[in-house]
Structures are given as C-alpha cells and as structure tokens.
Design an enzyme around this catalytic site. Sequence first.
Site, mmCIF file in Angstrom:
data_model
loop_
_atom_site.group_PDB
_atom_site.id
_atom_site.type_symbol
_atom_site.label_atom_id
_atom_site.label_comp_id
_atom_site.label_asym_id
_atom_site.label_seq_id
_atom_site.Cartn_x
_atom_site.Cartn_y
_atom_site.Cartn_z
ATOM 1 N N SER A 26 0.784 -1.165 -0.168
ATOM 2 C CA SER A 26 0.164 0.061 0.036
ATOM 3 C C SER A 26 0.867 1.198 -0.022
ATOM 4 O O SER A 26 0.600 2.338 -0.762
ATOM 5 C CB SER A 26 -0.903 -0.082 1.223
ATOM 6 O OG SER A 26 -0.315 -0.049 2.482
ATOM 7 N N HIS A 42 -1.650 -8.618 1.897
ATOM 8 C CA HIS A 42 -1.340 -7.381 2.377
ATOM 9 C C HIS A 42 -2.300 -7.220 3.634
ATOM 10 O O HIS A 42 -2.278 -7.759 4.765
ATOM 11 C CB HIS A 42 -1.312 -6.263 1.680
ATOM 12 C CG HIS A 42 -0.676 -4.976 2.183
ATOM 13 N ND1 HIS A 42 0.082 -5.084 3.396
ATOM 14 C CD2 HIS A 42 -0.859 -3.906 1.407
ATOM 15 C CE1 HIS A 42 0.445 -3.898 3.370
ATOM 16 N NE2 HIS A 42 0.097 -3.084 2.437
ATOM 17 N N HIS A 63 7.035 -13.141 9.763
ATOM 18 C CA HIS A 63 7.187 -11.664 9.157
ATOM 19 C C HIS A 63 8.293 -11.645 7.712
ATOM 20 O O HIS A 63 9.240 -12.262 7.823
ATOM 21 C CB HIS A 63 7.255 -10.735 10.020
ATOM 22 C CG HIS A 63 7.048 -9.259 9.457
ATOM 23 N ND1 HIS A 63 7.907 -8.703 8.753
ATOM 24 C CD2 HIS A 63 5.855 -8.736 9.628
ATOM 25 C CE1 HIS A 63 7.408 -7.139 8.498
ATOM 26 N NE2 HIS A 63 6.027 -7.329 9.018
ATOM 27 N N ARG A 115 4.623 -4.340 17.824
ATOM 28 C CA ARG A 115 3.233 -3.973 17.822
ATOM 29 C C ARG A 115 2.488 -5.015 18.503
ATOM 30 O O ARG A 115 1.196 -4.747 19.082
ATOM 31 C CB ARG A 115 2.826 -3.865 16.378
ATOM 32 C CG ARG A 115 3.448 -2.788 15.466
ATOM 33 C CD ARG A 115 3.049 -2.538 13.818
ATOM 34 N NE ARG A 115 3.562 -3.859 13.398
ATOM 35 C CZ ARG A 115 3.264 -4.116 12.151
ATOM 36 N NH1 ARG A 115 2.684 -3.179 11.376
ATOM 37 N NH2 ARG A 115 3.749 -5.203 11.749
ATOM 38 N N ASP A 161 -0.679 -9.155 13.372
ATOM 39 C CA ASP A 161 -2.155 -9.764 12.901
ATOM 40 C C ASP A 161 -2.534 -10.823 13.849
ATOM 41 O O ASP A 161 -3.852 -11.098 13.697
ATOM 42 C CB ASP A 161 -1.825 -10.000 11.592
ATOM 43 C CG ASP A 161 -1.378 -8.977 10.422
ATOM 44 O OD1 ASP A 161 -2.191 -8.088 10.567
ATOM 45 O OD2 ASP A 161 -0.676 -9.223 9.645
#
Length: 477
Positions: free
Chosen positions: A270, A300, A347, A356, A402
């Site tokens: 993005s 994504h 990742h 995060r 996620d």
Amino acid sequence: MERVKRIAAHVDAGLPLVAEPTSAPLPVMENMKTKIAALAGEKSAFKNFLLKYHGERKIQGLTVEMAINGARAVKSMVTETSDLDANLGIAYRHLSLYDVNKDLPKAPGGNVALPEGAFWLLVTGEEPSEEEVHGLTEELHKRHEVPKNVLDTLDTLPLDTHPMTQLSVAMLALQKDSKFNQQYQEGMKKDQYWVYALEDALDIIAKIPTIAAKIYRRTFQDGVVPAYDTNLDWAANFAQMLGVNQDAGFKEAVRLYLMLHADHEGGNVSAHATHLVGSALSDPYYAWAAGLCGLAGPLHGLANQECLSWLLDVQKQLGDQRPTKELLTEFAEKTLKEGKVIPGFGHAVLRNTDPRYMLEREFALTHCTHDPLFQLVDACYHAIPPVLLKQGKVKNPYPNVDAHSGQLMYFYNLKEQNFYTVMFAVSRTLGVMAQYIWSRAIGLPIERPKSVPLEELMNLAKKHRWQREKGKVSDQQ
C-alpha cells in the site's frame, strides 16, 4: 502555449517556501509548516550532497532471486518517515514504538499515545507537545465534514459491495476537491508541492474516519452514523461513530490500533503503490486510492482478518477445553503435519516478535484477560514459536501484529471481519500521507525501475559468472 506556461511555472525556485494557507489555519499549523520547511531544507541539501558526491557508489548487489521474488530486500527507495529493522521492528523517525507509546501525548486518563501525535512526529521529525497535538486535533475537526456528493455516491453502491471497494470509491469521489491538483493546474513552484500535499493530507485524515464509519453503519448496521463529536480526539471520535461499544476501553483500543499501524516504511504494497502513483504527481487522493486497492489484497491488508478466522476456528475445534500451552502445542504440531499454515506467525522482514504485537498484548493483559479468545491468543503466544523453531524451516517463528489485532476488535464487539482492512486503512492513512508530503518536500522524482524478461536474467547471470571466473568481479558484486 497554455501547457508550456504551466510547465514553466513549475521551475524549482530554490529553498523551500511556506505558501499562504488555503484556509485560515490555527497557529499550531503554521508551526507545523515551519518545522517541515526547516527539515525539508536540511534533507534536500543532504540528498543533493549524496547525489553529487556518492551518486555512483554501489550500495548493494542484486541477485536473480531479488529480481524474481518481488524485489524483496532491494534497497531502492527513500522513505524518511519510518524504518523497519529486522530485529527492533518499525521505528517512527528513529523512535521505537515502545518509546512512541511511552513519550507521546495521551488522552486525559489514557495510557496510549494519540495517533495525531504519531502523525506530527512522522511529518516534522519532532516529538509533539500536548499543545501541538491538541491543536492538530482541532485542525482535523475543522476539516472533518464530508461533501454530500461523496456520501451520496456511497449510498448508490450495493450493500454487499466490499467495504474496501466502498472506501476506494469514496477516496476518488473526494478527489475533485484536491488543493494540490488545483494549484498544480494553476501553476505552482516545486518548492510549494509539499505545502499543498499537506493540505490534502490533512483533509483526507480528517474525513476518512467519517467515511469509514458511514461504510460500517450502512453495510453492517442500520445505516445511521452517530454524530461527530468535536470534544473527542481523532481516534476516540472514530470509535464512537462506529457505534459498537461506548466503553472507554474501546476508545483506547482504537487509539492503540491506529497509532501502531500508522506507518511501516515504504516498501509494503500500500505504501509503495501510493508512492509510485504519487511520484507521477498524481494528487494524494489518486495516490491513496491506488494504495487502498493494494491494501485490499489478501497478501497484505487481509492478514488480520485471516488470523482471526483461524483463531475462531481453533476455538470451535477445542470446544469447552481451556486453551493451554500444552494443548496448543499438540494442536500446532497436528496442523503442520497436515500441511496447513498457522497464520500470524513470522514476517517478511522481522526476525523477532513484532513490537506492535507486544504492545497489543500489554493492552490485553490490562483490559481483557478474562476473554476466552485472548486466552487462546495467549496460549498460542507461548506454544507456537517453539513448534515452528523445531521445524527448522522458518526465519522468524514469532507472532506478528495480525495475530492479536483481530482479538481486540472482536472483544469490543467489532466482529465484522470484512471491515478490519478498513480499520487498517484509516490508520495507514497517517503514514502514507506523511510519506507523500516528504516525497514532494525533498523532490523525489518519478519512479521508473527497469524490467527484463526471464531470458535476460539468464544472460546476465551467465555474464556475471564468466566475469567472476575471469577474476573481473567478486561474488559480492
């Protein structure tokens, strides 16, 4: 002749200038512009120095694998706002997310850094004061109203239109009001590009929560959007407009989510799509519409959604059993033996646990330890990395963001998974807009990499091998 005149008007006038504001801004906005202008002058001079004295220096060797496999790890972009380190995670202007969350201003009584503060840090390079963040929030409130034609456009779409499609349509519907495009058509100097990019960026950031709430309410609820509340900060107001939970904890969870997902350097789909389209001097609306379409891709922006689906499926399979490390270890080993993937672990860049994720875990340990789904997330945190390590096939067996984000949204009754990527988009707007501003501020050119067919890669590989055997190049070149 008119086109020639317009092109002539875009001559670089030298040092960055602060243009006259397009509307009467609060004093804090002039402060922001002054800070950006000063830093842009320094960075532009540094860029010119690098090009003049080091422009021909090699910084990296390129392999056939890099060319074929998505340019992964190829250092071929400049992004000033954030940097992703494989071991430390993302840093906003060299400040770790732990420090961002600790140091930046918070809502009264809150413990989470306000996303507005993260945006200030990204665009100015400085940690904001309480006054500066409050002023930025007020400026966003001034710009929040979404034109009726945009809301009407959304209402023409079938209710089963994917929320990300609706958001992309809305972004393009907003484009007619682009101040950057208007000034470009009238003729502005290159050193003013970033000023009007900032104007559009602030408008987009101000309006996207209302648009996202509109999409959520029309798609999943009764179509009525709770009234905009100027007494709340940017994230808290977005949370209350969703209308799913008025608990203070939900507002904090949304602040955390929007702050953590704000920026992730420039190479992800993005951000790169936004940068690529913006490099053609397409205005921020066009650029972010392109980025949104990239964010909608299952590789994504849908990872959060897929992780939650997996967790809910595991929860269903476990039934009444309380999730424990031992139980999840057994389940993970069985899953891998069946040739299935465990989402949310590993990742593309990171080689340690995603900061995060850890910040979301700290939040959950304070707010929702009694939640059965968090208990499953917690068991996965302890059980799955050792199982993946035993496989010996993964570079990073640790959880990424996620693996946790969906649980927090689900806990606070935001359960419609097709909306989760829109949540991601609201947050990432902060980062891609900051990147767009800085690409214009330091005068980055249009992006145009060279592409070659597979046969040419083979020829280049053979040529390199011949040169290496003759001692003309080293293995590192």
